[in-house]
Every structure is written in C-alpha cells, then in structure tokens.
Design a protein around this motif. Sequence first.
Motif, short mmCIF file in Angstrom:
data_model
loop_
_atom_site.label_atom_id
_atom_site.label_comp_id
_atom_site.label_asym_id
_atom_site.label_seq_id
_atom_site.Cartn_x
_atom_site.Cartn_y
_atom_site.Cartn_z
N VAL A 102 34.37 -19.72 25.00
CA VAL A 102 33.49 -20.41 25.96
C VAL A 102 33.34 -21.87 25.56
N ALA A 103 33.24 -22.13 24.27
CA ALA A 103 33.12 -23.53 23.82
C ALA A 103 34.37 -24.32 24.18
N ALA A 104 35.55 -23.72 24.03
CA ALA A 104 36.80 -24.40 24.41
C ALA A 104 36.83 -24.66 25.91
N ALA A 105 36.35 -23.69 26.69
CA ALA A 105 36.30 -23.87 28.14
C ALA A 105 35.30 -24.96 28.52
N ALA A 106 34.22 -25.09 27.75
CA ALA A 106 33.23 -26.13 28.03
C ALA A 106 33.83 -27.51 27.83
N GLU A 107 34.72 -27.63 26.85
CA GLU A 107 35.40 -28.91 26.64
C GLU A 107 36.30 -29.24 27.83
N GLU A 108 36.92 -28.20 28.39
CA GLU A 108 37.80 -28.39 29.54
C GLU A 108 37.00 -28.62 30.81
N GLY A 109 35.86 -27.89 30.93
CA GLY A 109 34.99 -28.05 32.08
C GLY A 109 35.54 -27.39 33.34
N GLY A 110 34.89 -27.68 34.44
CA GLY A 110 35.34 -27.20 35.75
C GLY A 110 35.33 -25.70 35.90
N THR A 111 36.32 -25.21 36.63
CA THR A 111 36.37 -23.79 36.96
C THR A 111 36.63 -22.92 35.74
N GLU A 112 37.31 -23.46 34.73
CA GLU A 112 37.58 -22.69 33.50
C GLU A 112 36.26 -22.32 32.83
N LEU A 113 35.34 -23.28 32.75
CA LEU A 113 34.03 -23.01 32.16
C LEU A 113 33.28 -21.98 32.98
N ASP A 114 33.28 -22.14 34.29
CA ASP A 114 32.59 -21.19 35.16
C ASP A 114 33.13 -19.78 34.97
N ALA A 115 34.45 -19.66 34.87
CA ALA A 115 35.08 -18.35 34.70
C ALA A 115 34.69 -17.73 33.37
N LYS A 116 34.70 -18.52 32.30
CA LYS A 116 34.35 -17.97 30.97
C LYS A 116 32.88 -17.57 30.90
N VAL A 117 32.00 -18.34 31.51
CA VAL A 117 30.58 -18.00 31.51
C VAL A 117 30.37 -16.71 32.31
N ALA A 118 31.02 -16.59 33.46
CA ALA A 118 30.91 -15.37 34.27
C ALA A 118 31.44 -14.16 33.50
N GLU A 119 32.55 -14.36 32.80
CA GLU A 119 33.15 -13.29 32.01
C GLU A 119 32.19 -12.85 30.89
N ALA A 120 31.59 -13.80 30.19
CA ALA A 120 30.65 -13.48 29.12
C ALA A 120 29.40 -12.80 29.67
N THR A 121 28.93 -13.27 30.81
CA THR A 121 27.76 -12.67 31.44
C THR A 121 28.02 -11.21 31.82
N ALA A 122 29.20 -10.95 32.37
CA ALA A 122 29.56 -9.58 32.72
C ALA A 122 29.65 -8.69 31.47
N ALA A 123 30.18 -9.24 30.39
CA ALA A 123 30.27 -8.48 29.12
C ALA A 123 28.87 -8.16 28.60
N ILE A 124 27.98 -9.12 28.67
CA ILE A 124 26.59 -8.88 28.23
C ILE A 124 25.94 -7.82 29.09
N ALA A 125 26.16 -7.88 30.40
CA ALA A 125 25.59 -6.86 31.28
C ALA A 125 26.10 -5.46 30.93
N ARG A 126 27.40 -5.36 30.62
CA ARG A 126 27.95 -4.05 30.23
C ARG A 126 27.32 -3.56 28.93
N LEU A 127 27.11 -4.47 27.99
CA LEU A 127 26.48 -4.08 26.72
C LEU A 127 25.05 -3.61 26.94
N LEU A 128 24.34 -4.26 27.84
CA LEU A 128 22.95 -3.86 28.11
C LEU A 128 22.87 -2.51 28.80
N ARG A 129 23.88 -2.18 29.60
CA ARG A 129 23.88 -0.87 30.29
C ARG A 129 24.26 0.27 29.37
N SER A 130 24.90 -0.05 28.27
CA SER A 130 25.38 1.03 27.39
C SER A 130 24.29 1.52 26.46
#
Length: 130
Positions: A102-130
């Motif tokens: 996510v930090a590397a994507a933040a350096e790149e910015g734009g849609t790459e950052l948005d995609a990585k944040v969404a991906e991490a958020t989805a992973a966190i949601a899965r962990l919370l459901r388990s």
Amino acid sequence: MTTTQARTGPEQAPGAEPHGEHAVSPAAAGDERTGHGPHGYSAQKDAHLKRLRRIEGQIRGLQRMVDEDVYCIDVLTQVSASTKALQSFALSLLEEHLRHCVAAAAEEGGTELDAKVAEATAAIARLLRS
C-alpha cells in the motif's frame, strides 16, 4: 496447471514474447504490484514459515487430542490458542502488506492507491468476519 500458471497465465514457448493484458514491461519486471517479484512479507519469509509450521503443529495436536478423547474444554482451549495464533499471523501479514504494497501504491498514487486500499479494506473485513 501449476500454481504458478494459475497466477501468471498459461505457459509460453521458450523465447516467446508476452502479449495481451498479461504482458509486463521490462521496467515492471520484479515489481510486486504486478504480481511478480517480492511481496511485503518476503523479507520475513523464513520467520513466517516457521510460525505457520508451529500453528500446523497445534492443529495436529488438536487432531491427536480428539483421537485420544481428551476432555472437551481442554480441546476448546487448544482451538482458542490455534485461532489466536492464526489471527496474529494474519495481522502481521496485513501490517507488512500496508507498509510495503500500500505504501508503494501511495507513492504511485491514482487508481493504484485506490485499488490497494480497497483490497486491504476487503481483507480486513474478511478477518473481522472470521
């Protein structure tokens, strides 16, 4: 099909040039954001594998406990310890993902950052459901 093929697509003939949407520019070769090269956890790979083997041993211990008709509460206590160990591993992996990918994507910015944040958020949601 091998695990590598499932992640990277079908095999190509030796010397064949990549084509289509799976083509990777030479500049991106080795870039973790393309799915190639080291991931955030790579620096700690040996430690992670050691930790997972220890968790695997806990699960085998659970199997042995059930096979030996160990008291229910003792089995449940071991289930709780195994679950906690897996959750701890997952949080460690998530932290490394945030610090690296996510930090590397933040350096790149734009849609790459948005995609990585969404991906991490989805992973966190899965962990919370388990």
